[in-house]
Design an enzyme around this catalytic site. Structure first.
Site, PDB file in Angstrom:
ATOM      1  N   HIS A 253       0.826  -1.207   0.000  1.00 55.34           N
ATOM      2  CA  HIS A 253       0.000   0.000   0.000  1.00 55.34           C
ATOM      3  C   HIS A 253       0.861   1.258   0.000  1.00 55.34           C
ATOM      4  CE1 HIS A 253      -4.377  -1.063   0.701  1.00 55.34           C
ATOM      5  NE2 HIS A 253      -3.787  -2.250   0.649  1.00 55.34           N
TER       6      HIS A 253
ATOM      7  N   VAL B  30       1.124   4.069  -3.705  1.00 51.07           N
ATOM      8  CA  VAL B  30       0.746   5.484  -3.736  1.00 51.07           C
ATOM      9  C   VAL B  30       1.994   6.341  -3.529  1.00 51.07           C
ATOM     10  CG1 VAL B  30      -0.664   7.284  -2.683  1.00 51.07           C
ATOM     11  CG2 VAL B  30      -1.522   4.941  -2.780  1.00 51.07           C
TER      12      VAL B  30
ATOM     13  N   PRO C  11      -5.383  -1.077  -5.688  1.00 52.29           N
ATOM     14  CA  PRO C  11      -6.384  -2.093  -6.060  1.00 52.29           C
ATOM     15  C   PRO C  11      -7.102  -2.637  -4.829  1.00 52.29           C
ATOM     16  CG  PRO C  11      -4.366  -2.427  -7.302  1.00 52.29           C
ATOM     17  CD  PRO C  11      -4.069  -1.357  -6.298  1.00 52.29           C
TER      18      PRO C  11
ATOM     19  N   HIS D 217      -0.790 -13.468  -1.480  1.00 49.72           N
ATOM     20  CA  HIS D 217      -2.087 -13.884  -0.937  1.00 49.72           C
ATOM     21  C   HIS D 217      -2.097 -15.358  -0.543  1.00 49.72           C
ATOM     22  CE1 HIS D 217      -4.449 -10.342  -2.948  1.00 49.72           C
ATOM     23  NE2 HIS D 217      -3.657  -9.958  -1.962  1.00 49.72           N
ATOM     24  N   THR D 218      -0.950 -15.987  -0.608  1.00 53.23           N
ATOM     25  CA  THR D 218      -0.834 -17.348  -0.084  1.00 53.23           C
ATOM     26  C   THR D 218      -0.967 -17.358   1.434  1.00 53.23           C
ATOM     27  OG1 THR D 218       0.567 -19.325  -0.031  1.00 53.23           O
ATOM     28  CG2 THR D 218       1.685 -17.230   0.110  1.00 53.23           C
TER      29      THR D 218
ATOM     30  N   ASP E 109      -6.047 -17.854   1.218  1.00 56.22           N
ATOM     31  CA  ASP E 109      -5.768 -19.213   0.754  1.00 56.22           C
ATOM     32  C   ASP E 109      -6.415 -20.155   1.764  1.00 56.22           C
ATOM     33  OD1 ASP E 109      -4.784 -21.731   0.246  1.00 56.22           O
ATOM     34  OD2 ASP E 109      -2.666 -21.183   0.333  1.00 56.22           O
TER      35      ASP E 109
ATOM     36  N   THR F 174      -3.985 -23.808   2.619  1.00 55.87           N
ATOM     37  CA  THR F 174      -2.807 -23.705   3.505  1.00 55.87           C
ATOM     38  C   THR F 174      -2.614 -22.239   3.889  1.00 55.87           C
ATOM     39  OG1 THR F 174      -1.341 -23.514   1.573  1.00 55.87           O
ATOM     40  CG2 THR F 174      -1.675 -25.729   2.498  1.00 55.87           C
TER      41      THR F 174
ATOM     42  N   ASP G  93       3.450 -20.757   0.241  1.00 57.55           N
ATOM     43  CA  ASP G  93       3.645 -21.802  -0.758  1.00 57.55           C
ATOM     44  C   ASP G  93       2.934 -21.428  -2.049  1.00 57.55           C
ATOM     45  OD1 ASP G  93       0.927 -22.260  -0.254  1.00 57.55           O
ATOM     46  OD2 ASP G  93       1.337 -23.906   1.144  1.00 57.55           O
TER      47      ASP G  93
END
EC number: 1.11.1.7
Length: 337
Positions: A83, A87, A175, A205-206, A254, A257, A262
């Protein structure tokens, strides 16, 4: 086609590394004029070697202590870094805490990790006053947080200055999880990042969680149809409806896991189990799908590229020249004259 993209990826990787780290097999005598160099070229892994040699150690120890006490801080710090860089570049502007700053915007209300950065800054000010920037602290903390959850290591180049401007209205540039893939690609390209970086950095985002407010439209009223997103796996849809009773509820990015760094995130996308529509769209678009498939089947490619892309992210629009920015004494406020 898959082999073609993978071969292209492997051929481009050395070139991308040379672009990031500043070497080239055809290089001759370098031009040392700072005027001809991009801002990120003035960063250096040895920037604090003489002025604050313990800086990295202090940051690493503080991050480890805080994450040990609260493991959810690891993905939060990585997100906070993104973030910040999204910006005005990686200038610590997200840390400024005043009326009308990015930090106070509605889009920033779920950001966490500010207290950790303040703790690190306080210790560094005691050891090396007015030396280590808040932007550098956040960048290094994101690397250390990644390591603590099993992610890869990379050298962080230092020398960023802290910005003096932070506007709440600009926080909506980041986003939010509902943009289409073309808009995402354009956003990344504006920052000097490419499609490969988009797919790679999305792999963060895992780990981590999202509020259900980001997916309510997908599970109940996709594009105003009054029906769920047809791209959602039907069993995943049932799970989300069970877990998202309120918009403030939290759900793992996720679900398979959630605490492991991963490549299951990418496997999930191939099974239509991506939480955010921006995640799932990576596999439904021909421009990004080949990279999703490559990372899902060859984890080493992902971890290697994640290091490269995180360095690129940390170099976005950095302030490095003497007349730009400052070294804040307190990460929450610009310095007073």
């Amino acid at each position: 086609m898959r082999l073609h993209y993978l071969t292209l990826f492997l051929l481009l990787l050395p070139l991308k590394l040379s672009t990031i780290y500043g070497f080239s097999p055809q290089a001759t005598v370098p031009n040392t004029s700072s005027r001809s160099l991009p801002p990120e070229a003035l960063l250096s892994i040895s920037h604090y070697q003489t002025t604050c040699p313990d800086a990295e150690g202090i940051i690493s120890e503080k991050v480890a202590a805080w994450v040990k006490n609260d493991p959810t801080l690891a993905p939060s710090i990585i997100r906070l870094h993104f973030h910040d860089c999204a910006v005005r570049g990686c200038d610590g502007s997200i840390l400024l805490n005043h009326p009308g700053s990015e930090r106070t915007a509605l889009e920033s209300k779920t950001l966490r990790g500010f207290q950790l950065i303040d703790d690190i800054k306080g210790e560094l000010e005691r050891k090396c006053p007015k030396t280590v920037s808040c932007a550098d602290i956040l960048t290094a903390a994101a690397r250390d947080a990644t390591l603590l959850v099993g992610g890869p290591f990379w050298e962080v180049p230092y020398g960023r200055k802290d910005g003096k401007i932070s506007l709440a209205i600009e926080a909506n540039l980041v986003p939010q999880g509902h943009e289409n893939i073309t808009a995402l690609i354009a956003f990344f390209q504006e920052k000097g990042l490419d499609i490969l970086d988009l797919v790679t950095l999305s792999g963060a985002h895992t780990i981590g969680r999202s509020t259900c407010s980001s997916v309510m439209d997908r599970i109940y009223n996709f594009n105003g149809t009054g029906k769920p997103d047809p791209s959602l796996n039907v069993y995943f849809l049932k799970l989300l409806r069970k877990r998202c009773q309120r918009v403030s509820d939290l759900v793992h990015l996720d679900v398979i896991t959630p605490r492991n760094f991963d490549t299951i995130y990418y496997t999930n996308l191939m099974k239509k189990v991506g939480l955010l529509s921006t995640d799932q769209s990576l596999f439904s678009d021909a421009r990004t799908a080949p990279f999703v498939e490559a990372f899902a089947t060859q984890p080493f490619l992902f971890t290697s590229q994640f290091s490269v892309s995180m360095v690129k992210l940390g170099n976005v629009q950095v302030l490095t020249t003497p007349n730009e920015g400052e070294i804040r004494v307190n990460c929450n406020h610009v310095n007073t004259v």
